[in-house]
Scaffold this motif. Structure first.
Motif, PDB file in Angstrom:
ATOM      1  N   ARG A 116      42.564  43.335  34.058  1.00 37.76           N
ATOM      2  CA  ARG A 116      41.921  42.575  35.338  1.00 37.76           C
ATOM      3  C   ARG A 116      40.854  40.733  34.732  1.00 37.76           C
ATOM      4  O   ARG A 116      40.836  40.745  35.749  1.00 37.76           O
ATOM      5  CB  ARG A 116      40.886  43.567  35.585  1.00 37.76           C
ATOM      6  CG  ARG A 116      39.687  43.519  36.910  1.00 37.76           C
ATOM      7  CD  ARG A 116      39.421  44.607  37.443  1.00 37.76           C
ATOM      8  NE  ARG A 116      38.254  44.757  35.820  1.00 37.76           N
ATOM      9  CZ  ARG A 116      36.425  45.956  36.680  1.00 37.76           C
ATOM     10  NH1 ARG A 116      37.033  46.564  36.916  1.00 37.76           N
ATOM     11  NH2 ARG A 116      35.996  45.545  35.590  1.00 37.76           N
ATOM     12  N   ASP A 117      40.967  40.829  34.086  1.00 38.08           N
ATOM     13  CA  ASP A 117      39.657  39.482  33.231  1.00 38.08           C
ATOM     14  C   ASP A 117      41.312  39.117  33.272  1.00 38.08           C
ATOM     15  O   ASP A 117      41.196  37.795  33.253  1.00 38.08           O
ATOM     16  CB  ASP A 117      39.821  39.368  31.531  1.00 38.08           C
ATOM     17  CG  ASP A 117      38.526  40.824  31.630  1.00 38.08           C
ATOM     18  OD1 ASP A 117      37.830  41.235  32.563  1.00 38.08           O
ATOM     19  OD2 ASP A 117      39.010  41.558  30.340  1.00 38.08           O
ATOM     20  N   CYS A 118      42.530  39.086  33.096  1.00 36.97           N
ATOM     21  CA  CYS A 118      43.417  38.442  33.415  1.00 36.97           C
ATOM     22  C   CYS A 118      43.732  37.411  34.675  1.00 36.97           C
ATOM     23  O   CYS A 118      43.813  36.478  34.708  1.00 36.97           O
ATOM     24  CB  CYS A 118      44.836  38.800  32.402  1.00 36.97           C
ATOM     25  SG  CYS A 118      44.302  38.686  31.128  1.00 36.97           S
ATOM     26  N   ALA A 119      43.349  38.617  35.189  1.00 38.15           N
ATOM     27  CA  ALA A 119      43.433  38.040  37.263  1.00 38.15           C
ATOM     28  C   ALA A 119      42.345  37.433  37.804  1.00 38.15           C
ATOM     29  O   ALA A 119      42.587  36.682  37.894  1.00 38.15           O
ATOM     30  CB  ALA A 119      43.166  39.246  38.453  1.00 38.15           C
ATOM     31  N   GLU A 120      41.117  37.381  36.351  1.00 38.98           N
ATOM     32  CA  GLU A 120      39.994  36.499  37.155  1.00 38.98           C
ATOM     33  C   GLU A 120      40.606  35.380  36.610  1.00 38.98           C
ATOM     34  O   GLU A 120      39.889  34.509  37.035  1.00 38.98           O
ATOM     35  CB  GLU A 120      38.867  37.469  35.853  1.00 38.98           C
ATOM     36  CG  GLU A 120      38.102  38.092  36.806  1.00 38.98           C
ATOM     37  CD  GLU A 120      36.814  37.126  38.369  1.00 38.98           C
ATOM     38  OE1 GLU A 120      36.910  37.516  39.106  1.00 38.98           O
ATOM     39  OE2 GLU A 120      36.280  36.514  36.864  1.00 38.98           O
ATOM     40  N   LEU A 121      40.907  35.267  35.322  1.00 42.27           N
ATOM     41  CA  LEU A 121      41.511  34.088  34.964  1.00 42.27           C
ATOM     42  C   LEU A 121      42.526  33.505  35.644  1.00 42.27           C
ATOM     43  O   LEU A 121      42.157  31.481  35.302  1.00 42.27           O
ATOM     44  CB  LEU A 121      41.849  34.121  33.076  1.00 42.27           C
ATOM     45  CG  LEU A 121      42.747  33.024  32.481  1.00 42.27           C
ATOM     46  CD1 LEU A 121      41.456  32.081  31.730  1.00 42.27           C
ATOM     47  CD2 LEU A 121      44.066  33.378  31.740  1.00 42.27           C
ATOM     48  N   GLY A 122      43.055  33.684  35.787  1.00 36.08           N
ATOM     49  CA  GLY A 122      43.987  33.845  37.186  1.00 36.08           C
ATOM     50  C   GLY A 122      43.761  32.398  38.220  1.00 36.08           C
ATOM     51  O   GLY A 122      43.464  31.078  38.214  1.00 36.08           O
ATOM     52  N   ARG A 123      42.658  33.353  39.030  1.00 42.67           N
ATOM     53  CA  ARG A 123      41.571  32.291  39.842  1.00 42.67           C
ATOM     54  C   ARG A 123      41.573  31.418  39.119  1.00 42.67           C
ATOM     55  O   ARG A 123      40.534  30.156  39.633  1.00 42.67           O
ATOM     56  CB  ARG A 123      40.669  33.561  40.100  1.00 42.67           C
ATOM     57  CG  ARG A 123      41.850  34.281  41.643  1.00 42.67           C
ATOM     58  CD  ARG A 123      40.834  35.689  42.454  1.00 42.67           C
ATOM     59  NE  ARG A 123      40.002  37.225  40.872  1.00 42.67           N
ATOM     60  CZ  ARG A 123      40.267  37.737  41.212  1.00 42.67           C
ATOM     61  NH1 ARG A 123      41.723  38.099  40.995  1.00 42.67           N
ATOM     62  NH2 ARG A 123      40.591  38.361  40.027  1.00 42.67           N
ATOM     63  N   PHE A 247      47.890  38.007  35.970  1.00 43.26           N
ATOM     64  CA  PHE A 247      47.288  36.622  35.757  1.00 43.26           C
ATOM     65  C   PHE A 247      48.237  35.641  36.365  1.00 43.26           C
ATOM     66  O   PHE A 247      47.299  35.237  37.478  1.00 43.26           O
ATOM     67  CB  PHE A 247      47.471  36.474  34.329  1.00 43.26           C
ATOM     68  CG  PHE A 247      47.408  34.680  33.663  1.00 43.26           C
ATOM     69  CD1 PHE A 247      46.154  33.897  34.263  1.00 43.26           C
ATOM     70  CD2 PHE A 247      48.416  33.720  33.645  1.00 43.26           C
ATOM     71  CE1 PHE A 247      45.909  32.416  33.949  1.00 43.26           C
ATOM     72  CE2 PHE A 247      48.521  32.799  32.906  1.00 43.26           C
ATOM     73  CZ  PHE A 247      47.581  31.761  33.782  1.00 43.26           C
ATOM     74  N   PHE A 248      49.493  35.743  37.027  1.00 37.17           N
ATOM     75  CA  PHE A 248      50.324  34.698  37.226  1.00 37.17           C
ATOM     76  C   PHE A 248      49.815  35.102  39.216  1.00 37.17           C
ATOM     77  O   PHE A 248      49.684  34.725  39.992  1.00 37.17           O
ATOM     78  CB  PHE A 248      51.808  35.575  37.104  1.00 37.17           C
ATOM     79  CG  PHE A 248      51.479  34.349  35.671  1.00 37.17           C
ATOM     80  CD1 PHE A 248      51.993  33.002  35.273  1.00 37.17           C
ATOM     81  CD2 PHE A 248      52.616  35.177  34.863  1.00 37.17           C
ATOM     82  CE1 PHE A 248      51.726  32.966  34.153  1.00 37.17           C
ATOM     83  CE2 PHE A 248      52.879  34.336  33.886  1.00 37.17           C
ATOM     84  CZ  PHE A 248      52.906  33.177  33.620  1.00 37.17           C
TER      85      PHE A 248
END
Lengths: 325, 325
Positions: A116-123, A247-248
């Protein structure tokens, strides 16, 4: 862990007279950052970071870094915002060093980011790339592919001291990357060092991106490659496809990736892994005996490189080609 | 420059569950203090200092230090106040180290205190001694006169490497102090390390005293001797009688000095100078080659000692005997 230059109360008071921040209420040197001297500065107006730029930072690039942070802040990105002096500029001088004051961002780094943190990072990364699209400043990537052979040459003969066979591994990889580095991908301003310790979270959300002192103009997809390596492996060095896909997917929901960018990802990731393996190797071999700073282990990134060398395509790295691509 | 132990976001969140401070909003390692790991901690409740006590601090003494800060805060002295855990105690554990959270004090250290600052110091020190008078805790001065010969013995043979003749100077001074150390002076809790970097100012006034980790029970006048040496010399090492007189007069307006205390001041000041010369000498000779920490120069205190050896009485140090004494 860095305060290379001390600042006395009198020097600070004189420096603050160039700003509309009132008087100092507290100043504490911060034990992070290896390039500059950083202080948490509390004044009557609020809380800030005071940075004295030491010799490892090219002073000619400071207007680019400060201008970029100003540009991004103005577009609503949560990043340190340079505080203008009364003269209008953002770059002053303190104790003979270039110095600047930026806003303090709340938040705590994630030690073990999850998907979930990696998705935040992607945004956040996509927002950064989009917000910087109309920034006029230019700075080449001084740690890009053309710099890698020069980084390696002075330490090549000692690489095997760290790990037998490392000299050959790196030399072969340099040759591979020189022959296979992509051309013509979309370029723009990249952060180039968006490791977890440069991303602040409050609760589940990113509250700020910091440390823009490697930012430059390069392939946007190279920034994704840096993040992939820094965020999507376990602490033991195992690739985590779920984190990478999160992330991607989050990134390209805001800024779609071209097919060429997606296809280039494996070689970009190899290059990004080599870049950090090389700079860590240089630091590792140049640390003075007895120094209190423990340099980061280059072998972490050599291990990631070896994994990436086995990847057959972007799908192996959690990046599905877009439908129709 | 010290963060010996890193604290992850998850470790911090778990630690904060023992407190009523809400969640973490920021954590920054502080580049000061050589004994412990210190962080500025911002939570939903305010700003604090988080300290992890490293091995150089005797854990058995932590209840004395924290109890003293609590006692002094309760009596209105501006010093860090330990924040109680939900369990009621002030001493927790984080990353295998004893750890505590104390309130953050605003203020900036004086780099070059003037006579008015020294008067402020005198008042603050007297208030500290008076506020601590009914504190029940006991801790002997582990860096007092009985410790000095043991500090010197392991480095004596190398003292002349730093300055020819230093071994003899120190050996003679140890003999002089052993023969002339006063007896029967008023005792109480002393700070024992109230250097300018442990005193915070806001504008012209002291806003806080910090770093109580050398506090102990000893002669109250010895605390004045430590301050005299640390505050009342110029940066070039010249004694400044105006600063000393301002300091002593302000102190004894709140806590009068006995004639015996005043008469003992020169020998106490010699002892205090030797104590810091010795600990700095030990640090100087034990610093690893290439270390990023520059130890303080022992010769600063040797120079002060040589000045103090010439003093014929307290008046030479800015301390007039009280009328009638």
């Amino acid at each position: 862990m860095a305060v290379y230059t001390e600042v006395s109360d009198a020097e600070l008071a004189a420096f603050l007279e160039h700003y509309d921040l009132g008087r100092a209420r507290a100043l504490k040197g911060v034990a992070e950052g290896v390039e500059n001297s950083n202080f948490i500065l509390r004044t009557e107006a609020g809380v800030y970071i005071l940075t004295l730029y030491e010799k490892r930072v090219d002073a000619a690039c400071l207007p680019f870094f400060l201008g970029l942070m100003n540009h991004l802040s103005a577009r609503g990105l949560d990043c340190p915002q340079p505080v203008p002096m009364r003269s209008g500029g953002a770059l002053g001088e303190l104790n003979g060093r270039p110095a600047a004051i930026v806003t303090f961002l709340e938040g705590v780094c994630r030690d073990r980011p999850d998907a979930r943190d990696c998705a935040e990072l992607g945004r956040a990364l996509a927002r950064l790339h989009l917000a910087a699209a109309d920034f006029k400043g230019v700075r080449e990537n001084t740690l890009g592919p053309s710099a890698w052979p020069q980084l390696f040459a002075p330490v090549a003969a000692r690489a095997d001291d760290l790990s037998p066979g490392l000299q050959t591994t790196i030399a072969r990889e340099l040759a591979y990357l020189a022959a296979n580095w992509p051309e013509g991908l979309p370029r723009g301003v990249i952060h180039a060092d968006l490791f977890p310790d440069n991303v602040l979270f409050l609760g589940a959300e990113i509250s700020g991106l910091i440390d823009f002192y490697f930012a430059c103009v390069d392939y946007l997809a190279y920034d994704l490659a840096v993040c992939l390596n820094a965020w999507c492996f376990s602490p033991e060095g195992r690739f985590d496809a779920a984190k990478a896909t999160a992330f991607f997917d989050a990134y390209r929901a805001l800024r779609p990736l071209s097919a060429a960018e997606a296809r280039a990802l494996p070689v970009l990731a190899r290059g990004a892994a080599l870049r950090f393996a090389l700079t860590r190797l240089v630091d590792w071999l140049n640390v003075p005996p007895g120094a209190l700073v423990t340099p980061k282990n280059p072998l972490e990134y050599v291990g990631k490189l070896e994994f990436l060398q086995q990847a057959c395509g972007p799908a192996d790295l959690g990046l599905a080609l877009e439908p129709g691509a």
